[in-house]
Design an enzyme around this catalytic site. Structure first.
Site, PDB file in Angstrom:
ATOM      1  N   ARG A  29    -125.721  94.444 124.598  1.00  0.00           N
ATOM      2  CA  ARG A  29    -126.699  94.977 123.645  1.00  0.00           C
ATOM      3  C   ARG A  29    -125.990  95.629 122.457  1.00  0.00           C
ATOM      4  O   ARG A  29    -124.988  96.335 122.626  1.00  0.00           O
ATOM      5  CB  ARG A  29    -127.644  95.971 124.331  1.00  0.00           C
ATOM      6  CG  ARG A  29    -128.479  95.286 125.401  1.00  0.00           C
ATOM      7  CD  ARG A  29    -129.651  96.091 125.903  1.00  0.00           C
ATOM      8  NE  ARG A  29    -130.222  95.409 127.066  1.00  0.00           N
ATOM      9  CZ  ARG A  29    -131.074  94.385 126.999  1.00  0.00           C
ATOM     10  NH1 ARG A  29    -131.492  93.949 125.822  1.00  0.00           N
ATOM     11  NH2 ARG A  29    -131.526  93.809 128.110  1.00  0.00           N
ATOM     12  N   ASP A  30    -126.544  95.354 121.260  1.00  0.00           N
ATOM     13  CA  ASP A  30    -125.993  95.918 120.023  1.00  0.00           C
ATOM     14  C   ASP A  30    -126.175  97.439 120.030  1.00  0.00           C
ATOM     15  O   ASP A  30    -127.225  97.963 120.416  1.00  0.00           O
ATOM     16  CB  ASP A  30    -126.703  95.290 118.821  1.00  0.00           C
ATOM     17  CG  ASP A  30    -125.956  95.533 117.512  1.00  0.00           C
ATOM     18  OD1 ASP A  30    -125.448  94.549 116.945  1.00  0.00           O
ATOM     19  OD2 ASP A  30    -125.902  96.699 117.073  1.00  0.00           O
ATOM     20  N   ASN A  87    -123.107  86.312 110.935  1.00  0.00           N
ATOM     21  CA  ASN A  87    -122.670  86.802 109.629  1.00  0.00           C
ATOM     22  C   ASN A  87    -121.205  86.423 109.450  1.00  0.00           C
ATOM     23  O   ASN A  87    -120.374  86.750 110.307  1.00  0.00           O
ATOM     24  CB  ASN A  87    -122.831  88.327 109.544  1.00  0.00           C
ATOM     25  CG  ASN A  87    -124.283  88.757 109.615  1.00  0.00           C
ATOM     26  OD1 ASN A  87    -125.170  88.073 109.089  1.00  0.00           O
ATOM     27  ND2 ASN A  87    -124.547  89.874 110.275  1.00  0.00           N
ATOM     28  N   VAL A  96    -117.460  93.323 112.061  1.00  0.00           N
ATOM     29  CA  VAL A  96    -116.518  93.216 113.180  1.00  0.00           C
ATOM     30  C   VAL A  96    -115.949  91.797 113.168  1.00  0.00           C
ATOM     31  O   VAL A  96    -116.708  90.824 113.282  1.00  0.00           O
ATOM     32  CB  VAL A  96    -117.198  93.520 114.528  1.00  0.00           C
ATOM     33  CG1 VAL A  96    -116.185  93.411 115.664  1.00  0.00           C
ATOM     34  CG2 VAL A  96    -117.841  94.912 114.519  1.00  0.00           C
ATOM     35  N   HIS A 100    -119.288  86.629 116.536  1.00  0.00           N
ATOM     36  CA  HIS A 100    -120.407  87.039 117.385  1.00  0.00           C
ATOM     37  C   HIS A 100    -121.700  86.448 116.868  1.00  0.00           C
ATOM     38  O   HIS A 100    -121.913  86.324 115.667  1.00  0.00           O
ATOM     39  CB  HIS A 100    -120.513  88.562 117.486  1.00  0.00           C
ATOM     40  CG  HIS A 100    -120.483  89.279 116.171  1.00  0.00           C
ATOM     41  ND1 HIS A 100    -119.307  89.491 115.472  1.00  0.00           N
ATOM     42  CD2 HIS A 100    -121.462  89.831 115.420  1.00  0.00           C
ATOM     43  CE1 HIS A 100    -119.570  90.151 114.359  1.00  0.00           C
ATOM     44  NE2 HIS A 100    -120.878  90.362 114.290  1.00  0.00           N
ATOM     45  N   HIS A 102    -125.685  87.078 116.793  1.00  0.00           N
ATOM     46  CA  HIS A 102    -126.752  88.047 117.016  1.00  0.00           C
ATOM     47  C   HIS A 102    -127.953  87.313 117.609  1.00  0.00           C
ATOM     48  O   HIS A 102    -128.369  86.273 117.078  1.00  0.00           O
ATOM     49  CB  HIS A 102    -127.195  88.682 115.696  1.00  0.00           C
ATOM     50  CG  HIS A 102    -126.171  89.527 115.011  1.00  0.00           C
ATOM     51  ND1 HIS A 102    -126.186  90.904 115.065  1.00  0.00           N
ATOM     52  CD2 HIS A 102    -125.108  89.198 114.238  1.00  0.00           C
ATOM     53  CE1 HIS A 102    -125.171  91.379 114.341  1.00  0.00           C
ATOM     54  NE2 HIS A 102    -124.513  90.360 113.830  1.00  0.00           N
TER      55      HIS A 102
HETATM   56  P1  DGP Z   1    -121.885  92.203 112.015  1.00  0.00           P
HETATM   57  O1  DGP Z   1    -122.454  93.074 110.939  1.00  0.00           O
HETATM   58  O2  DGP Z   1    -122.479  90.815 112.011  1.00  0.00           O
HETATM   59  O3  DGP Z   1    -120.379  92.202 112.044  1.00  0.00           O
HETATM   60  O4  DGP Z   1    -122.392  92.856 113.370  1.00  0.00           O
HETATM   61  C1  DGP Z   1    -121.669  93.786 114.096  1.00  0.00           C
HETATM   62  C2  DGP Z   1    -122.638  94.447 115.042  1.00  0.00           C
HETATM   63  O5  DGP Z   1    -121.884  95.087 116.033  1.00  0.00           O
HETATM   64  C3  DGP Z   1    -123.530  95.496 114.415  1.00  0.00           C
HETATM   65  O6  DGP Z   1    -124.896  95.089 114.580  1.00  0.00           O
HETATM   66  C4  DGP Z   1    -123.267  96.768 115.214  1.00  0.00           C
HETATM   67  C5  DGP Z   1    -122.546  96.262 116.432  1.00  0.00           C
HETATM   68  N1  DGP Z   1    -121.525  97.135 116.962  1.00  0.00           N
HETATM   69  C6  DGP Z   1    -120.496  97.699 116.269  1.00  0.00           C
HETATM   70  N2  DGP Z   1    -119.697  98.388 117.097  1.00  0.00           N
HETATM   71  C7  DGP Z   1    -120.233  98.251 118.339  1.00  0.00           C
HETATM   72  C8  DGP Z   1    -119.859  98.746 119.617  1.00  0.00           C
HETATM   73  O7  DGP Z   1    -118.858  99.447 119.800  1.00  0.00           O
HETATM   74  N3  DGP Z   1    -120.655  98.405 120.667  1.00  0.00           N
HETATM   75  C9  DGP Z   1    -121.775  97.620 120.504  1.00  0.00           C
HETATM   76  N4  DGP Z   1    -122.484  97.339 121.606  1.00  0.00           N
HETATM   77  N5  DGP Z   1    -122.148  97.138 119.312  1.00  0.00           N
HETATM   78  C10 DGP Z   1    -121.396  97.459 118.244  1.00  0.00           C
END
Ligand code: DGP
Length: 114
Positions: A29-30, A87, A96, A100, A102
């Site tokens: 989960r995000d 993205n 990141v 990944h 979404h």
């Molecule tokens: P993007 O913007 O496409 O690179 O999405 C990165 C997503 O990762 C963003 O929606 C927030 C999520 N995210 C960042 N750090 C962490 C983390 O440490 N744990 C989790 N579960 N999600 C994270």
């Protein structure tokens, strides 16, 4: 491989709310959900962006998409619908640099996205 926060999740160095995992990928989960369901599906292999995926990754990319559909069904979203987003690079909002997907759902989703 722990060069990014997602690499650390793959390595078990930091916790995540994991909803599915197998030999090739992990889904969790995000941390900052944009919808009632917001799950990230990532390969264990640290591919930075979609631009970095190679022909040899074709099967892995297919597995990631199939996992999205499986998890969407698990989350009860198969019929009402959901969105899958990748993205790629900063201009598209990637923060990141570990590939990944979404999986977003559980509310009406507008089109086009912002
Ligand atoms: P993007 O913007 O496409 O690179 O999405 C990165 C997503 O990762 C963003 O929606 C927030 C999520 N995210 C960042 N750090 C962490 C983390 O440490 N744990 C989790 N579960 N999600 C994270």
């Amino acid at each position: 491989m722990s060069d990014t926060i997602f690499g650390k999740i793959v390595d078990g160095e930091i916790p995540a709310d994991i909803v599915y995992e197998d030999a090739d990928l992990i889904a969790f989960r995000d941390l900052h959900p944009q919808a009632p369901t917001h799950i990230l599906v990532i390969p264990r292999k640290p591919i930075p962006t979609l631009n970095d995926a190679a022909t040899e990754d074709a099967e892995l990319l297919g597995k990631l998409l199939l996992a999205v559909a499986k998890i969407a069904a698990q989350e009860g979203l198969a019929e009402q619908g959901y969105r899958t987003v990748i993205n790629c690079n900063a201009g598209a909002g990637q923060t990141v640099y570990h590939l990944h997907l979404h999986l977003i759902g559980g509310r009406p989703l507008q089109w086009p996205p912002g």
